[in-house]
Scaffold this active site. Structure first.
Site, PDB file in Angstrom:
ATOM      1  N   HIS A  42     -12.733  32.272 -21.385  1.00  0.00           N
ATOM      2  CA  HIS A  42     -11.424  32.673 -20.856  1.00  0.00           C
ATOM      3  C   HIS A  42     -11.820  33.351 -19.604  1.00  0.00           C
ATOM      4  CE1 HIS A  42      -9.580  32.556 -25.181  1.00  0.00           C
ATOM      5  NE2 HIS A  42      -9.291  31.796 -24.633  1.00  0.00           N
ATOM      6  N   GLU A  94     -11.807  37.508 -18.794  1.00  0.00           N
ATOM      7  CA  GLU A  94     -12.675  38.262 -19.356  1.00  0.00           C
ATOM      8  C   GLU A  94     -13.967  38.302 -18.652  1.00  0.00           C
ATOM      9  OE1 GLU A  94     -12.395  36.292 -23.149  1.00  0.00           O
ATOM     10  OE2 GLU A  94     -10.323  36.415 -23.222  1.00  0.00           O
ATOM     11  N   HIS A 110     -16.586  36.843 -25.557  1.00  0.00           N
ATOM     12  CA  HIS A 110     -15.186  37.177 -25.110  1.00  0.00           C
ATOM     13  C   HIS A 110     -14.876  38.644 -24.667  1.00  0.00           C
ATOM     14  CE1 HIS A 110     -13.160  33.105 -26.069  1.00  0.00           C
ATOM     15  NE2 HIS A 110     -14.390  33.014 -26.551  1.00  0.00           N
ATOM     16  N   GLU A 164     -16.004  40.018 -29.300  1.00  0.00           N
ATOM     17  CA  GLU A 164     -15.072  40.327 -28.352  1.00  0.00           C
ATOM     18  C   GLU A 164     -15.436  41.774 -27.819  1.00  0.00           C
ATOM     19  OE1 GLU A 164     -12.137  39.068 -27.306  1.00  0.00           O
ATOM     20  OE2 GLU A 164     -11.728  37.270 -28.749  1.00  0.00           O
TER      21      GLU A 164
HETATM   22 ZN   LIG Z   1     -11.010  35.325 -25.017  1.00  0.00          ZN
END
Ligand SMILES: [Zn+2]
Ligand SMILES: *[C@@H]1O[C@H](CO)[C@@H](O)[C@H](O)[C@H]1NC(C)=O
Ligand SMILES: *[C@@H]1O[C@H](CO)[C@@H](O)[C@H](O)[C@H]1NC(C)=O
Length: 430
Positions: A187, A190, A311, A386
């Site tokens: 992504h 990020e 992430h 995350e």
């Molecule tokens: Zn992500």
């Protein structure tokens, strides 16, 4: 219209579109709302709204009645948006009147060009080319230990570049070393994820700390800091908040490369609308990024026992599955590794992580890389981190201040040491 006039208009149109695409996207006077559905009917209204326009950005998926959903709305869409909510009596809260202002409050210290004066470091975020140059330097100066790998290609023809690290050789006690695969940056916005990945590469190569030396020497590492290079470049040149690939799809761009993997693809928690931030793509592996990267990983079959995907944000540690609430058959082991890893991430700075299986811990989401690795590649241990900040930092959370790159990465590495140790003691590396 005369021919000259016609040509003039065509020319003006080209100039206009060129200047638009060269301009940086700003979020001046964009508003951020938090909405919440109270029943299935309201949930349907929100589902229809998601992906209907690229001027209404859903930051959360629309899955469950009662779950908070953050939505960023362009100023010209605010009246329509509020009318739709009003008609269906959907409750909302205004969280920011000017998203650009909220973003500007965070000093990210964006990459400074001119590496001649400053060596590559973790006090700042870098552009793609800087990191690629650094990786190439590592391979040149560390022959036998660092090998450049190309994990795949992008729509715009870039390389998904990474390194294979074999500190102390390819074997241990006469056996091929077990493998750890790490991808980051799938992504685009990020930014902490690729920064943490390069931090880990550097620590594996240089640290004198015993546990990190072991981590480097016990395993063969495959690290790809940028799994979505086109998207990352776009976050530097044009739109800091870009998430997807840059493949054109009608009037919108990009598929979500972490909803595009060929395992229970698009069954749940992804969108079929090309304007949505969670667009699954027209088919599984429609994106050359995920297709080529998956081929690369298939080529390592049997060599990778632990798969990591980085992430941001929310401080979660997640494991399969995303497409179903059914738990993986080795969930008891997943729980043990999870417990050890989130205890370790907390030790240095007290940072609190939570998580669990993707479906229950955050939301249903099919087509993620970790699910594909676990579900199709016999990688029995696959985790998604995350990273910082915590989930309360809505939207601005994608801009983690550069001073936090090092602490966020240090605690992550603490966690990975504990993770590898636990995975090893459970026998997955044998
Ligand atoms: Zn992500
Ligand atoms: C590395 O291997 C040694 C010897 O088997 C073991 O004692 C140690 O726990 C391992 N460390 C990690 C981080 O895997
Ligand atoms: C993990 O930690 C939780 C919370 O402390 C505990 O309830 C659970 O039993 C632990 N699971 C394992 C497998 O150790």
């Amino acid at each position: 219209m005369s021919l000259t006039k016609c040509l003039l208009f065509a020319l003006l149109a080209i100039v206009a579109s060129a200047s638009v695409s060269a301009e940086r996207v700003r979020y001046d006077h964009y508003r951020m709302y938090k909405v919440n559905s109270e029943n299935a009917k309201q949930l349907e209204v929100l589902k229809d709204l998601e992906g209907s326009s690229d001027s209404i950005m859903f930051l959360d998926g629309v899955h469950l009645v009662g779950a908070d959903i953050q939505i960023v709305v362009a100023p010209h869409k605010v009246p329509d948006f509020l009318e739709i909510l009003g008609k269906s009596e959907i409750k909302y809260e205004l969280q920011s009147r000017d998203v650009q202002k909220s973003l500007d409050e965070i000093d990210e210290k964006v990459a400074i060009k001119g590496r001649a004066t400053t060596a590559y470091n973790w006090a700042q975020y870098y552009e793609l080319d800087d990191t690629y140059a650094w990786l190439q330097d590592l391979a040149r100066s560390g022959p036998g230990v660092v090998t450049l790998i190309e994990g795949g290609k992008t729509y715009q023809g870039r390389s998904i570049l990474g390194v294979k690290i074999t500190k102390g050789g390819e074997t241990i006690n006469g056996k091929a070393k077990p493998g750890i695969f790490l991808e980051a940056g799938i992504h685009a916005r990020e930014w902490i994820a690729p920064a943490a990945a390069t931090y880990i590469i550097n620590q594996l190569l240089t640290s004198e700390v015993e546990s990190i030396k072991e981590l480097a020497e016990n395993y063969t590492w495959y690290v790809l800091p940028h799994a979505n290079p086109d998207g990352y470049v776009y976050t530097h040149t044009t739109d800091r908040m870009w998430r997807k690939t840059r493949t054109p799809y009608g009037r919108c761009f990009g598929a979500d490369p972490n909803r595009n993997w060929g395992f229970h693809w698009n069954e749940v928690g992804a969108s079929s609308s090309a304007c949505s931030d969670t667009y699954a793509g027209p088919s599984a592996f429609s994106e050359i990024e995920t297709l080529s990267l998956s081929k690369f990983i298939e080529g390592l079959k049997g060599k990778v026992q632990l798969y990591l995907s980085l992430h941001a944000y929310s401080q979660y540690l997640l494991y399969p599955y995303g497409h179903t609430a059914d738990l993986p058959d080795n969930v008891a082991d997943y729980e043990k590794v999870f417990n050890a890893s989130i205890a370790a991430v907390n030790k240095r700075y007290g940072t609190k992580y939570t998580g669990g299986n993707i479906y229950d811990a955050i939301y249903p989401a099919a087509g993620a890389s970790v699910d594909w690795a676990y579900g199709t590649q016999d990688v029995r241990m696959a985790f998604c981190y995350e990273l910082r900040p915590s989930s309360t930092s809505y939207f601005t959370g994608f801009k983690l201040p550069a001073q936090q790159i090092v602490p966020a990465s240090e605690e992550l590495l603490d966690s990975i040491v504990a993770m590898a140790t636990e995975v090893k003691s459970l026998g997955y590396f044998d």
